[in-house]
Design an enzyme around this catalytic site. Structure first.
Site, short mmCIF file in Angstrom:
data_model
loop_
_atom_site.label_atom_id
_atom_site.label_comp_id
_atom_site.label_asym_id
_atom_site.label_seq_id
_atom_site.Cartn_x
_atom_site.Cartn_y
_atom_site.Cartn_z
N GLY A 268 108.98 -105.61 -5.25
CA GLY A 268 107.92 -106.06 -6.16
C GLY A 268 108.45 -107.05 -7.18
N GLU A 293 106.67 -110.28 -0.38
CA GLU A 293 105.69 -111.32 -0.72
C GLU A 293 106.24 -112.34 -1.70
OE1 GLU A 293 102.51 -108.69 -1.95
OE2 GLU A 293 103.08 -108.98 -4.01
O1 0RQ Z 1 104.59 -103.18 -21.96
O2 0RQ Z 1 105.60 -105.34 -22.41
O3 0RQ Z 1 103.95 -104.31 -24.00
O4 0RQ Z 1 106.23 -103.30 -23.73
O5 0RQ Z 1 103.92 -101.81 -19.36
O6 0RQ Z 1 106.38 -102.46 -18.14
O7 0RQ Z 1 108.61 -101.48 -17.79
O8 0RQ Z 1 108.39 -103.95 -18.44
O9 0RQ Z 1 107.77 -103.08 -16.15
O10 0RQ Z 1 107.23 -105.58 -16.01
O11 0RQ Z 1 108.09 -104.20 -14.05
O12 0RQ Z 1 105.77 -103.91 -14.93
C1 0RQ Z 1 103.71 -101.64 -12.88
C2 0RQ Z 1 102.97 -103.20 -14.66
C3 0RQ Z 1 105.42 -102.74 -14.29
C4 0RQ Z 1 104.15 -104.12 -12.63
C5 0RQ Z 1 104.05 -102.91 -13.61
C6 0RQ Z 1 104.22 -100.85 -20.37
C7 0RQ Z 1 105.58 -101.27 -20.89
C8 0RQ Z 1 105.42 -102.78 -20.89
C9 0RQ Z 1 105.44 -103.44 -18.42
P1 0RQ Z 1 105.13 -104.12 -23.12
P2 0RQ Z 1 107.87 -102.77 -17.70
P3 0RQ Z 1 107.29 -104.31 -15.27
C10 0RQ Z 1 104.42 -107.18 -5.66
C11 0RQ Z 1 103.97 -105.80 -5.98
C12 0RQ Z 1 101.60 -103.80 -9.78
C13 0RQ Z 1 101.64 -104.88 -8.75
C14 0RQ Z 1 102.75 -104.71 -7.76
C15 0RQ Z 1 102.87 -104.34 -11.84
C16 0RQ Z 1 104.60 -103.04 -19.63
O13 0RQ Z 1 105.20 -103.91 -11.73
O14 0RQ Z 1 101.95 -105.00 -12.30
O15 0RQ Z 1 103.40 -103.69 -7.65
N1 0RQ Z 1 102.79 -103.76 -10.62
N2 0RQ Z 1 102.94 -105.76 -6.98
O16 0RQ Z 1 105.82 -100.73 -22.15
C17 0RQ Z 1 101.71 -97.30 -21.03
C18 0RQ Z 1 102.96 -96.27 -19.35
C19 0RQ Z 1 103.73 -97.47 -19.23
C20 0RQ Z 1 103.39 -98.54 -20.07
C21 0RQ Z 1 105.06 -99.11 -18.77
N3 0RQ Z 1 103.22 -95.22 -18.58
N4 0RQ Z 1 101.97 -96.25 -20.25
N5 0RQ Z 1 102.39 -98.46 -20.96
N6 0RQ Z 1 104.24 -99.53 -19.75
N7 0RQ Z 1 104.77 -97.85 -18.44
C22 0RQ Z 1 104.00 -108.35 -6.52
C23 0RQ Z 1 102.60 -108.84 -6.33
O17 0RQ Z 1 101.78 -108.20 -5.82
C24 0RQ Z 1 102.24 -110.17 -6.80
#
Ligand code: 0RQ
Length: 513
Positions: A268, A293
């Protein structure tokens, strides 16, 4: 610019971005190129945003339906959202202004599996696509198009739209020519045939996009770079997550459940994914392949070091440093990278056939292994499901990873009940946090719950999770997936009220609200 537009008929259609943007009608569904900040049109969306702004100032309504491959950049999503020009957005976005408007109820957003978009348009499920705005790297004398740094849904946009605007970006490396594989063999049911792809490096189509040249209404020059965001250096948590995954994969090889060169990797986006790739690059593996991807910095490093023999993707998403390396060594990379339409890069049939190892980040998982990838506290969209579902459900092994806590420990990413579910317990095989790895294969819900609490939860939340689970087991009506329904989402509602999932007594006094 002239050498990038070699077709004489299309040369007559060269015009400015403002002139081209004026041709887009109000209310149109517009299919734009772009996937993870790569290969999106830059000039036309900004010109369209200027036009919308002045129309709105004059009291005229003007909004479009905006379809893309995946996320784009401030020049596209950002510019159009700022002028309130997007009525409906699909299938994936990560733009802060879009996110704000979607969560304020001001923009409709349909979050879709990325592999479904093209076929849904062909089926007619999404309505009429009026205009395609597609960035290309060049146009050949016979009108074939050299795709840019992403392919996404461009083939479908060009085939399905009534009218086409081409943005020819002279900043894209002409050496991209030959890197793409555009498959023109897709058909609609009941006439579908198997996708003839049996190895991640197979080429089953042509290096060029084609379109009906009579539909092209404008050819617009651009010379602006892709988003090219930098990655953070892997932090300690990401490194720990990476080392759990690598240890697990080594163990699977030892047990004879994976070959020494593993199976094609899908990774991802984001910093954790990049850290896992960095870990794999330093690890013991050789001759790996990728069927993914997005190809980001980590995979480029692996290709250069030889850890990765080849990579298939639909988009290139590099930091400025990685882009410079890619451009300098494009002949080396062209031998090892294949860029495909996203309906093929994410195709469930192909993912299943190849036995892809899927590794995606998540927001939270619950005790039983249901995963939320998209929503904060149940109702606010973060980005979207992207391709994670295409891969997770069909993968040979499906990993979901996250730090065990978020927001300085105020939020547990392992919760009693997920506040939104994108990947059900049936599609989630392995959960990884910096605390450890829970291998859920073949386990019942209650077995899973014990393992997830033990291996993945943060010690600050482990006792409360165990307490919830034990009380559920005692008092829930059903013992298969026991829950206390009045309490299941109380951690989330407590966070919304107090800014902390922990009961007030557990929060340091300085943090009391
Ligand atoms: O927020 O930036 O305000 O502090 O979420 O979290 O830990 O920096 O992680 O950037 O890897 O994103 C799932 C969103 C993770 C992403 C997700 C808050 C945390 C932070 C981001 P801040 P991190 P990442 C291939 C596959 C779905 C699409 C996918 C995503 C922000 O990976 O969009 O998988 N995935 N595609 O503080 C509240 C919680 C939290 C939280 C993290 N439990 N509750 N806030 N955060 N955990 C690609 C494509 O398809 C294109």
């Amino acid at each position: 610019f002239a050498d990038r537009v070699q077709n004489p008929a299309l040369r007559t259609k060269i015009m400015s971005a403002d002139e081209a943007a004026a041709l887009i009608p109000a209310g149109a569904n517009v299919g734009m190129s772009g996937f993870t900040g790569a290969g999106y049109p830059k000039a036309v969306p900004q010109a369209l945003a200027r036009r919308i702004e002045s129309l709105h100032a004059a009291g005229e309504e003007f909004r479009i339906g905006l379809w893309t491959g995946a996320s784009t950049a401030p020049e596209l999503d950002g510019a159009l959202a700022k002028v309130h020009g997007i009525e409906m957005r699909l299938p994936y976005q990560s733009d802060p202004t879009c996110r704000r408007q979607i969560n304020a109820g001001e923009m409709q957003y349909t979050d879709m599996h990325l592999s479904n978009v093209a076929q849904f348009v062909w089926f007619g499920f999404l309505g009429k696509l009026s205009v395609a705005v597609v960035e290309v790297a060049g146009i050949l004398p016979d009108g074939r198009l050299i795709p840019s740094s992403s392919v996404g849904n461009n083939k479908t946009w060009l085939d399905q739209a009534d009218q086409i605007i081409l943005e020819v970006n002279t900043l894209q490396n002409p050496g991209l020519e030959g890197m793409h594989d555009i498959y023109y063999g897709t058909r609609l049911p009941p006439y579908r045939q198997p996708i003839p792809l049996t190895g991640p490096g197979d080429r089953i189509g042509e290096p060029y996009l084609t379109c009906d040249l009579d539909k092209v209404i404008a050819v617009v020059p651009t010379s602006q770079p892709d988003r090219n965001s930098a990655f953070a250096a892997p932090d300690e948590n990401s490194q720990r997550i990476a080392s759990h995954i690598i240890e697990f994969l080594q163990q699977e090889v030892k047990l004879g459940r994976l070959p020494a060169e593993l199976l094609p990797l899908q990774s991802g986006v984001g910093n954790i994914a990049n850290a896992v790739l960095a870990g794999l690059n330093d690890g013991p593996f050789k001759d790996l392949t990728a069927y993914t991807e997005v190809l980001q910095d980590g995979m480029l490093d692996m290709l250069r070091s030889g850890t990765l023999a080849m990579a298939s993707a639909t988009a290139l998403s590099f930091s400025p440093g990685a882009l410079a390396d890619f451009n300098q060594n494009i002949d080396f990379y062209r031998e090892r990278i294949v860029l495909r339409p996203q309906e093929i890069s994410n195709h469930p049939e192909v993912v299943r056939r190849l036995g892809v190892i899927a590794m995606n980040a998540m927001i939270e998982a619950d005790l039983y292994g249901n995963v939320n990838s998209t929503h904060i506290m149940g109702s606010s969209i973060m980005n979207g499901i992207g391709g994670s579902g295409d891969f997770a459900r069909n993968a040979y092994l499906s990993f979901f990873m996250t730090p065990s806590v978020a927001k300085d420990g105020a939020i547990s990413c392992i919760v009693p009940m997920a506040s939104h579910v994108d990947h059900t317990e049936h599609d989630v095989e392995i959960i990884v946090t910096e605390q450890g790895l829970a291998d859920l294969r073949g386990l019942s819900p209650t077995q899973r719950a014990r393992l997830i609490i033990e291996k993945c939860a943060h010690p600050d939340f482990r006792p409360a999770l165990l307490d919830y689970f034990e009380r559920s087991l005692k008092t829930a009506a059903g013992k298969h997936t026991p829950h206390l329904l009045d309490e299941a989402l109380s951690w989330h509602s407590r966070y919304l009220k107090t800014g902390d999932m922990r009961p007030v007594a557990a929060v340091p006094e300085a943090l009391h609200l």
